[in-house]
Write an enzyme that holds these catalytic residues in place. Structure first.
Site, PDB file in Angstrom:
ATOM      1  N   HIS A  54       0.840  -1.204   0.000  1.00 32.07           N
ATOM      2  CA  HIS A  54       0.000   0.000   0.000  1.00 32.07           C
ATOM      3  C   HIS A  54       0.871   1.248   0.000  1.00 32.07           C
ATOM      4  O   HIS A  54       1.231   1.771   1.051  1.00 32.07           O
ATOM      5  CB  HIS A  54      -0.921  -0.013   1.221  1.00 32.07           C
ATOM      6  CG  HIS A  54      -2.033   0.971   1.157  1.00 32.07           C
ATOM      7  ND1 HIS A  54      -3.241   0.759   1.775  1.00 32.07           N
ATOM      8  CD2 HIS A  54      -2.146   2.186   0.555  1.00 32.07           C
ATOM      9  CE1 HIS A  54      -4.044   1.784   1.558  1.00 32.07           C
ATOM     10  NE2 HIS A  54      -3.387   2.673   0.820  1.00 32.07           N
ATOM     11  N   HIS A  56       1.590   5.185  -2.246  1.00 35.42           N
ATOM     12  CA  HIS A  56       1.156   6.175  -3.229  1.00 35.42           C
ATOM     13  C   HIS A  56       2.415   6.895  -3.707  1.00 35.42           C
ATOM     14  O   HIS A  56       2.896   7.805  -3.041  1.00 35.42           O
ATOM     15  CB  HIS A  56       0.184   7.179  -2.603  1.00 35.42           C
ATOM     16  CG  HIS A  56      -1.070   6.568  -2.063  1.00 35.42           C
ATOM     17  ND1 HIS A  56      -2.248   6.508  -2.787  1.00 35.42           N
ATOM     18  CD2 HIS A  56      -1.344   5.997  -0.865  1.00 35.42           C
ATOM     19  CE1 HIS A  56      -3.190   5.932  -2.053  1.00 35.42           C
ATOM     20  NE2 HIS A  56      -2.660   5.608  -0.881  1.00 35.42           N
ATOM     21  N   ARG A  58       2.577   8.670  -6.441  1.00 37.48           N
ATOM     22  CA  ARG A  58       2.104   9.965  -6.948  1.00 37.48           C
ATOM     23  C   ARG A  58       2.245  10.199  -8.444  1.00 37.48           C
ATOM     24  O   ARG A  58       1.633  11.129  -8.956  1.00 37.48           O
ATOM     25  CB  ARG A  58       2.787  11.107  -6.200  1.00 37.48           C
ATOM     26  CG  ARG A  58       2.561  11.124  -4.697  1.00 37.48           C
ATOM     27  CD  ARG A  58       1.107  11.124  -4.342  1.00 37.48           C
ATOM     28  NE  ARG A  58       0.856  11.366  -2.905  1.00 37.48           N
ATOM     29  CZ  ARG A  58      -0.284  11.114  -2.312  1.00 37.48           C
ATOM     30  NH1 ARG A  58      -1.301  10.632  -3.006  1.00 37.48           N
ATOM     31  NH2 ARG A  58      -0.439  11.360  -1.027  1.00 37.48           N
ATOM     32  N   ASN A  88      -5.013   6.207  -7.296  1.00 38.92           N
ATOM     33  CA  ASN A  88      -5.531   7.577  -7.285  1.00 38.92           C
ATOM     34  C   ASN A  88      -4.479   8.594  -7.694  1.00 38.92           C
ATOM     35  O   ASN A  88      -4.182   9.558  -6.985  1.00 38.92           O
ATOM     36  CB  ASN A  88      -6.129   7.925  -5.916  1.00 38.92           C
ATOM     37  CG  ASN A  88      -5.126   7.802  -4.782  1.00 38.92           C
ATOM     38  OD1 ASN A  88      -4.162   7.045  -4.878  1.00 38.92           O
ATOM     39  ND2 ASN A  88      -5.349   8.542  -3.720  1.00 38.92           N
ATOM     40  N   GLU A 138      -7.105   0.903  -3.698  1.00 37.30           N
ATOM     41  CA  GLU A 138      -8.011   0.648  -2.625  1.00 37.30           C
ATOM     42  C   GLU A 138      -9.406   1.100  -3.023  1.00 37.30           C
ATOM     43  O   GLU A 138      -9.647   2.275  -3.235  1.00 37.30           O
ATOM     44  CB  GLU A 138      -7.556   1.338  -1.336  1.00 37.30           C
ATOM     45  CG  GLU A 138      -7.378   2.845  -1.473  1.00 37.30           C
ATOM     46  CD  GLU A 138      -6.725   3.500  -0.287  1.00 37.30           C
ATOM     47  OE1 GLU A 138      -7.367   3.689   0.762  1.00 37.30           O
ATOM     48  OE2 GLU A 138      -5.538   3.837  -0.451  1.00 37.30           O
ATOM     49  N   HIS A 231      -5.485  -0.368   5.836  1.00 30.72           N
ATOM     50  CA  HIS A 231      -5.225   0.539   6.962  1.00 30.72           C
ATOM     51  C   HIS A 231      -6.280   0.485   8.073  1.00 30.72           C
ATOM     52  O   HIS A 231      -6.902   1.491   8.411  1.00 30.72           O
ATOM     53  CB  HIS A 231      -5.045   1.972   6.480  1.00 30.72           C
ATOM     54  CG  HIS A 231      -6.022   2.445   5.442  1.00 30.72           C
ATOM     55  ND1 HIS A 231      -7.379   2.307   5.551  1.00 30.72           N
ATOM     56  CD2 HIS A 231      -5.803   3.081   4.262  1.00 30.72           C
ATOM     57  CE1 HIS A 231      -7.968   2.837   4.498  1.00 30.72           C
ATOM     58  NE2 HIS A 231      -7.033   3.312   3.697  1.00 30.72           N
ATOM     59  N   ASP A 299       0.654   2.649   3.655  1.00 34.98           N
ATOM     60  CA  ASP A 299      -0.167   3.729   3.105  1.00 34.98           C
ATOM     61  C   ASP A 299       0.703   4.971   2.937  1.00 34.98           C
ATOM     62  O   ASP A 299       0.291   6.091   3.264  1.00 34.98           O
ATOM     63  CB  ASP A 299      -1.385   4.005   3.981  1.00 34.98           C
ATOM     64  CG  ASP A 299      -2.415   4.910   3.297  1.00 34.98           C
ATOM     65  OD1 ASP A 299      -2.274   5.164   2.082  1.00 34.98           O
ATOM     66  OD2 ASP A 299      -3.352   5.374   3.978  1.00 34.98           O
TER      67      ASP A 299
END
Length: 434
Positions: A54, A56, A58, A88, A138, A231, A299
């Site tokens: 998990h 990010h 970017r 995302n 997620e 999470h 995360d």
């Protein structure tokens, strides 16, 4: 490569030879072969590389926060050899074209990677799932975070599509209908490190997570699909998912931080779900230690300092963590809170098993040579300016941690802390690529 005199988590001292990206031999004593690189691991502990399911990183779209080059170097310096990036980004990874674009950025990675596919109003499951997607996730159970939000019908559709594609589903479970809007209406909250960030924890209630996990597990059982709950911040949610036969992860910030830390952190302690009371944190720690929780994942969600210094209700949620996960957990081993074997399982063996990475997660012959060497007798304080993420802050500033000496991916040294933080980039591969 020959690693000599390494202590394994079971206490045995062994030599480990790697060849063509795999662990070829493990024995009490192995002789060096001609032209073979030798690593002296005397006094060091050899662990399987961590698998962080998990993160990010970017890119594309938000490279000012993090890039695949900086994020993967940070991972390698923290003993992480595989990362799984969330969808995302901008554009979101919801179709084949966006997946291909992100794959080009990920080619700069120093560590192996997986790319999750996303689900929103515009997702194209046919083109997306024709790519080597790691998982769907997620996936948001309800519309709680904006453009990646999802309603119940689409959640069930995502479960069905994932089942047909035989890939896992990772769920962000919070029910926005159970957020306490009166908190938000009553107080402006302040800005930056002076913000009353405890209001964020009051606003996004523990009940919102607990009931969302229950609903997600019920929907998954109805679809005949096992989900993975991301999470998890409450012991109640972890217990419910475990009873339902679903897997869970806990982040280092939910494991080690509580609302007691928010006076110091301010908006730098704002994340989704928020950190909870000290009592709940202690109970969650117990669930991590006793095996109720399956794995630890970070995360890792970096934002710039300028972005985090905004008002409480405007600052972005998320904290960096990919480089400090394993070092902080190893400090917990030093302090007696967790066993080394439990940490090994939480960061390597269990994520490999849960996400069908059959050749990863163990120091054993025939497994991928994804490894990290640590000195459990040597700890240092976490310092943001010594980390390798593009983000120039950490919620763990000053905490003691055990940082790796060396990290190996597929038999190649990608991080050497003993040689002045030397990195080898661009070697990472998609772990789902046929």
């Amino acid at each position: 490569m020959l690693i000599t005199g390494a202590e394994l988590p079971d206490g045995r001292i062994r030599d480990v030879r790697t060849d063509e990206g795999r662990i070829a031999e493990i024995a009490e004593s192995l002789h060096s072969l001609p032209n073979e690189e030798t690593v002296d691991a005397d006094g060091l502990t050899l662990l399987p590389g961590a698998i962080d399911v998990h993160v990010h990183f970017r890119q594309p779209g938000h490279g000012h926060k993090e890039t695949w080059a900086t994020g993967s170097r940070s991972a390698a310096a923290g003993g992480v050899t595989t990362v799984v990036d969330q969808p995302n980004t901008s554009p979101p990874t919801v179709d084949g074209e966006a997946f291909d674009e992100k794959s080009e950025f990920a080619a700069n990675s120093a560590v192996n990677f997986g790319l999750n596919g996303g689900v929103n109003d515009d997702w194209d499951p046919d083109s997306l799932l024709s790519r080597p997607v790691f998982a769907l996730g997620e996936v948001f159970l309800v519309d709680s975070t904006g453009d990646m939000g999802i309603d119940e019908a689409r959640f069930e559709g995502a479960l069905a599509a994932a089942a047909e594609a035989e890939i896992p589903v990772t769920v962000h479970a919070e029910d926005a209908d159970l957020f306490d809007e009166s908190v938000r209406e009553a107080d402006a909250g302040g800005t930056g490190e002076d913000a009353n960030a405890d209001l964020w924890s009051q606003y996004r209630t523990a009940t919102a997570e607990i009931e969302a996990v229950e609903a997600a597990c019920e929907a998954a059982r109805g679809a005949g699909v096992d989900i993975h709950v991301a999470h998890t911040s409450t012991p109640e949610a972890a217990e419910h998912a475990d009873a339902a036969g679903m897997s869970t992860e806990v982040t280092p910030h939910h494991l080690l931080l509580s609302r007691d830390d928010l006076d110091e952190l301010g908006t730098f302690g704002r994340m989704n779900p928020p950190i909870r009371s000290e009592a709940r944190r202690e109970e969650l720690y117990e669930r991590v230690a006793d095996g109720t929780v399956d794995l630890i994942a970070t995360d890792h969600a970096p934002h710039t300092r300028e972005e985090k210094e905004a008002g409480l209700w405007d600052a972005p949620s998320g904290v960096p963590g990919v480089e400090t996960m394993l070092p902080l957990l190893l400090q917990e081993v030093r302090d007696g809170g967790l066993t080394l074997e439990r940490v090994r399982d939480l960061i390597a063996a269990n994520p490999a098993e849960r996400f069908s990475l059959d050749s990863k997660g163990r120091v054993a012959e025939g497994y991928d040579a994804d490894l990290t060497l640590v000195d459990l007798d040597d700890s240092d304080p976490v310092q943001a300016d010594a980390l390798h993420t593009k983000c120039d802050w950490t919620p763990f500033e000053g905490r003691e941690a055990v940082f790796p000496e060396l990290t190996v991916v597929d038999g190649t040294v990608v991080y050497d802390g003993r040689a002045g933080d030397r990195f080898t980039a661009g070697l990472g591969e998609n772990v789902r690529q046929p």
